[in-house]
Write a protein that holds these residues in place. Structure first.
Motif, PDB file in Angstrom:
ATOM      1  N   LEU A  18       0.854  -1.192   0.000  1.00 61.89           N
ATOM      2  CA  LEU A  18       0.000   0.000   0.000  1.00 61.89           C
ATOM      3  C   LEU A  18       0.887   1.239   0.000  1.00 61.89           C
ATOM      4  N   LEU A  19       0.685   2.114  -0.968  1.00 64.57           N
ATOM      5  CA  LEU A  19       1.439   3.360  -1.049  1.00 64.57           C
ATOM      6  C   LEU A  19       0.618   4.469  -0.384  1.00 64.57           C
ATOM      7  N   LEU A  20       1.121   5.009   0.708  1.00 68.62           N
ATOM      8  CA  LEU A  20       0.366   6.030   1.446  1.00 68.62           C
ATOM      9  C   LEU A  20       0.274   7.355   0.695  1.00 68.62           C
ATOM     10  N   GLY A  21       1.206   7.603  -0.228  1.00 67.11           N
ATOM     11  CA  GLY A  21       1.192   8.859  -0.965  1.00 67.11           C
ATOM     12  C   GLY A  21       1.817   9.990  -0.166  1.00 67.11           C
ATOM     13  N   LEU A  22       1.489  11.213  -0.552  1.00 70.17           N
ATOM     14  CA  LEU A  22       2.083  12.390   0.094  1.00 70.17           C
ATOM     15  C   LEU A  22       1.305  12.839   1.320  1.00 70.17           C
ATOM     16  N   SER A  23       0.019  12.523   1.366  1.00 65.41           N
ATOM     17  CA  SER A  23      -0.801  12.926   2.507  1.00 65.41           C
ATOM     18  C   SER A  23      -1.994  11.991   2.630  1.00 65.41           C
ATOM     19  N   GLU A  24      -2.353  11.676   3.870  1.00 67.62           N
ATOM     20  CA  GLU A  24      -3.524  10.843   4.122  1.00 67.62           C
ATOM     21  C   GLU A  24      -4.772  11.681   4.380  1.00 67.62           C
ATOM     22  N   GLN A  25      -4.614  13.011   4.375  1.00 66.08           N
ATOM     23  CA  GLN A  25      -5.747  13.899   4.608  1.00 66.08           C
ATOM     24  C   GLN A  25      -6.641  13.968   3.369  1.00 66.08           C
ATOM     25  N   PRO A  26      -7.924  13.587   3.459  1.00 62.02           N
ATOM     26  CA  PRO A  26      -8.836  13.602   2.296  1.00 62.02           C
ATOM     27  C   PRO A  26      -8.970  14.992   1.667  1.00 62.02           C
ATOM     28  N   ASP A  27      -8.909  16.047   2.505  1.00 61.43           N
ATOM     29  CA  ASP A  27      -9.085  17.414   1.991  1.00 61.43           C
ATOM     30  C   ASP A  27      -7.971  17.836   1.043  1.00 61.43           C
ATOM     31  N   TYR A  28      -6.792  17.214   1.175  1.00 58.65           N
ATOM     32  CA  TYR A  28      -5.649  17.610   0.356  1.00 58.65           C
ATOM     33  C   TYR A  28      -5.540  16.834  -0.957  1.00 58.65           C
ATOM     34  N   GLN A  29      -6.308  15.764  -1.100  1.00 62.41           N
ATOM     35  CA  GLN A  29      -6.125  14.868  -2.246  1.00 62.41           C
ATOM     36  C   GLN A  29      -6.381  15.560  -3.585  1.00 62.41           C
ATOM     37  N   LEU A  30      -7.457  16.342  -3.663  1.00 68.17           N
ATOM     38  CA  LEU A  30      -7.792  17.014  -4.920  1.00 68.17           C
ATOM     39  C   LEU A  30      -6.735  18.070  -5.270  1.00 68.17           C
ATOM     40  N   THR A 169      14.575  -9.213  -4.428  1.00 63.72           N
ATOM     41  CA  THR A 169      13.591 -10.305  -4.530  1.00 63.72           C
ATOM     42  C   THR A 169      13.887 -11.442  -3.554  1.00 63.72           C
ATOM     43  N   GLN A 170      15.093 -11.476  -3.003  1.00 59.38           N
ATOM     44  CA  GLN A 170      15.448 -12.538  -2.057  1.00 59.38           C
ATOM     45  C   GLN A 170      14.975 -12.243  -0.638  1.00 59.38           C
ATOM     46  N   PHE A 171      14.454 -11.044  -0.408  1.00 66.55           N
ATOM     47  CA  PHE A 171      14.018 -10.664   0.934  1.00 66.55           C
ATOM     48  C   PHE A 171      12.578 -11.081   1.207  1.00 66.55           C
ATOM     49  N   SER A 172      12.302 -11.319   2.479  1.00 64.40           N
ATOM     50  CA  SER A 172      10.935 -11.615   2.916  1.00 64.40           C
ATOM     51  C   SER A 172      10.282 -10.346   3.439  1.00 64.40           C
ATOM     52  N   PHE A 173       8.989 -10.204   3.135  1.00 68.15           N
ATOM     53  CA  PHE A 173       8.200  -9.083   3.647  1.00 68.15           C
ATOM     54  C   PHE A 173       7.014  -9.688   4.396  1.00 68.15           C
ATOM     55  N   CYS A 174       7.264 -10.004   5.668  1.00 69.39           N
ATOM     56  CA  CYS A 174       6.257 -10.756   6.420  1.00 69.39           C
ATOM     57  C   CYS A 174       5.529  -9.909   7.460  1.00 69.39           C
ATOM     58  N   GLY A 175       5.849  -8.602   7.511  1.00 70.41           N
ATOM     59  CA  GLY A 175       5.182  -7.737   8.481  1.00 70.41           C
ATOM     60  C   GLY A 175       4.265  -6.751   7.792  1.00 70.41           C
ATOM     61  N   SER A 176       4.508  -5.476   8.043  1.00 66.20           N
ATOM     62  CA  SER A 176       3.681  -4.424   7.453  1.00 66.20           C
ATOM     63  C   SER A 176       3.892  -4.360   5.943  1.00 66.20           C
ATOM     64  N   HIS A 177       2.837  -4.053   5.220  1.00 63.35           N
ATOM     65  CA  HIS A 177       2.948  -3.890   3.771  1.00 63.35           C
ATOM     66  C   HIS A 177       2.602  -2.457   3.359  1.00 63.35           C
ATOM     67  N   VAL A 178       2.692  -1.534   4.317  1.00 65.93           N
ATOM     68  CA  VAL A 178       2.381  -0.124   4.068  1.00 65.93           C
ATOM     69  C   VAL A 178       3.679   0.650   3.818  1.00 65.93           C
ATOM     70  N   ILE A 179       3.780   1.287   2.648  1.00 65.73           N
ATOM     71  CA  ILE A 179       4.960   2.080   2.287  1.00 65.73           C
ATOM     72  C   ILE A 179       4.619   3.559   2.469  1.00 65.73           C
ATOM     73  N   PRO A 180       5.285   4.242   3.411  1.00 68.42           N
ATOM     74  CA  PRO A 180       4.978   5.661   3.656  1.00 68.42           C
ATOM     75  C   PRO A 180       5.619   6.569   2.599  1.00 68.42           C
ATOM     76  N   HIS A 181       5.232   6.357   1.357  1.00 73.14           N
ATOM     77  CA  HIS A 181       5.835   7.059   0.227  1.00 73.14           C
ATOM     78  C   HIS A 181       4.820   7.071  -0.910  1.00 73.14           C
ATOM     79  N   PHE A 182       5.146   7.821  -1.997  1.00 66.34           N
ATOM     80  CA  PHE A 182       4.226   7.841  -3.133  1.00 66.34           C
ATOM     81  C   PHE A 182       4.684   6.928  -4.273  1.00 66.34           C
ATOM     82  N   PHE A 183       5.822   6.242  -4.074  1.00 62.61           N
ATOM     83  CA  PHE A 183       6.250   5.222  -5.036  1.00 62.61           C
ATOM     84  C   PHE A 183       7.148   4.221  -4.312  1.00 62.61           C
ATOM     85  N   CYS A 184       7.479   3.130  -5.001  1.00 66.96           N
ATOM     86  CA  CYS A 184       8.300   2.069  -4.406  1.00 66.96           C
ATOM     87  C   CYS A 184       9.777   2.440  -4.512  1.00 66.96           C
ATOM     88  N   ASP A 185      10.286   3.067  -3.492  1.00 67.05           N
ATOM     89  CA  ASP A 185      11.689   3.452  -3.444  1.00 67.05           C
ATOM     90  C   ASP A 185      12.465   2.402  -2.657  1.00 67.05           C
TER      91      ASP A 185
END
Length: 318
Positions: A18-30, A169-185
């Motif tokens: 899940l990419l959180l993007g730049l802000s989680e505030q609904p008012d800022y999305q537009l 690709t050799q790493f395991s991701f077994c915990g959180s799947h939330v990325i606090p970013h707007f792309f996969c860095d």
């Protein structure tokens, strides 16, 4: 895809992030959607105009403009790896990206970032030869050598990006799947892994030294000699003319390296999501958008060509 196959071969238990993007505030999305859509369109059009101007004017068919056309093309590709996905996520309110999609985005992002790095070094070398070795310029910066420099840049960028992505690709991701970013860095993904990443970090810093410090050293070497040559020019007007040929490039170098160093040249343990996101916006969106303006506003030849192209376009339209 290759990344899907590699992912199935290890213990990865996450099928998407899940990419959180730049802000989680609904008012800022537009507001964010409108702002980044405008910036993306300005970037695409600005760089396309630079490429068109260089292609349409035979006087601009020189090494300096050959590298600039390549830089404009790469900047458009660079921005396109992150911004369209972010805009789609905001518009659809759907923040997920597949595991394979995330690694693919990371791969192309690293490739084009590294290409920017190598091309800025090639442009610095071109300015060094033009100012410090003017009598040998046509021999040293031959069309064959220019094409070779760009080809080597493409090959090195793809190889480094591919090696790091396949390692990931050799790493395991077994915990959180939330990325606090707007792309996969790279660094945000690394923080989510529950595998031992020490070896990867060593490899990453070696790659950073080769792909970052070597071009940066080349740029510094070039500008030390350029500045030394400028100081030997007797008249103030002469100094200004010489420096004007590399002023645009120097502005772009400072803008690009300043933000990249802020994010990547420090341990991943000290990585801050907020600082990383702001700096990433600068070099993935703002810098590619500003590059066409920096080069066109400071370059009389490009300004003249663009003016002629626009006037022809207006006449054709009417």
């Amino acid at each position: 895809s290759l990344f899907q196959v590699m992912g199935r071969g290890n213990t990865t238990s996450i099928s998407e992030f899940l990419l959180l993007g730049l802000s989680e505030q609904p008012d800022y999305q537009l507001i964010l959607f409108g702002l980044f859509l405008i910036m993306y369109l300005v970037t695409m059009l600005g760089n396309l105009f630079i490429i068109l101007a260089i292609a349409s004017n035979s006087h601009l068919h020189s090494p300096m403009y050959f590298f600039l056309a390549n830089l404009s093309f790469i900047d458009n590709c660079f921005t396109s790896t992150t911004v369209p996905k972010m805009l789609m996520n905001i518009w659809t309110h759907h923040q997920s990206i597949s595991y394979a999609g995330c690694l693919t985005q990371m791969y192309f992002f690293m490739t084009f970032a590294l290409l920017d790095d190598f091309l800025l070094a090639a442009m610095a070398y071109d300015r060094y030869v033009a100012i410090c070795l003017p009598l040998h310029y046509t021999t040293v910066m031959s069309p064959t050598r220019c094409v070779l420099l760009v080809t080597i840049s493409w090959l090195c960028s793809h190889l480094i990006a591919l090696s790091l992505t396949l390692f990931m690709t050799q790493f395991s991701f077994c915990g959180s799947h939330v990325i606090p970013h707007f792309f996969c860095d790279l660094l945000p993904l690394l923080k989510l892994s529950c595998s031992d990443t020490d070896t990867f970090q060593v490899v990453m810093f070696i790659d950073a030294a080769l792909a970052g410090l070597v071009p940066f050293t080349c740029i510094l070497f070039s500008y030390v000699h350029i500045i030394s040559t400028i100081f030997r020019v007797p008249s103030a007007d002469g100094k200004r003319k010489v420096f004007s040929t590399c002023g645009s490039h120097l502005s772009v170098v400072i803008l690009f390296y300043g933000t990249v160093i802020l994010v990547y040249l420090r341990p991943s343990s000290s990585y801050s999501a907020e600082t990383g996101t702001i700096a990433s916006v600068m070099y993935t969106v703002v810098t590619p958008m500003l590059n066409p303006f920096i080069y066109s506003l400071r370059n009389r030849d490009i300004k003249g060509t663009l003016r002629r192209l626009l006037s022809k376009g207006m006449i054709s339209f009417w």
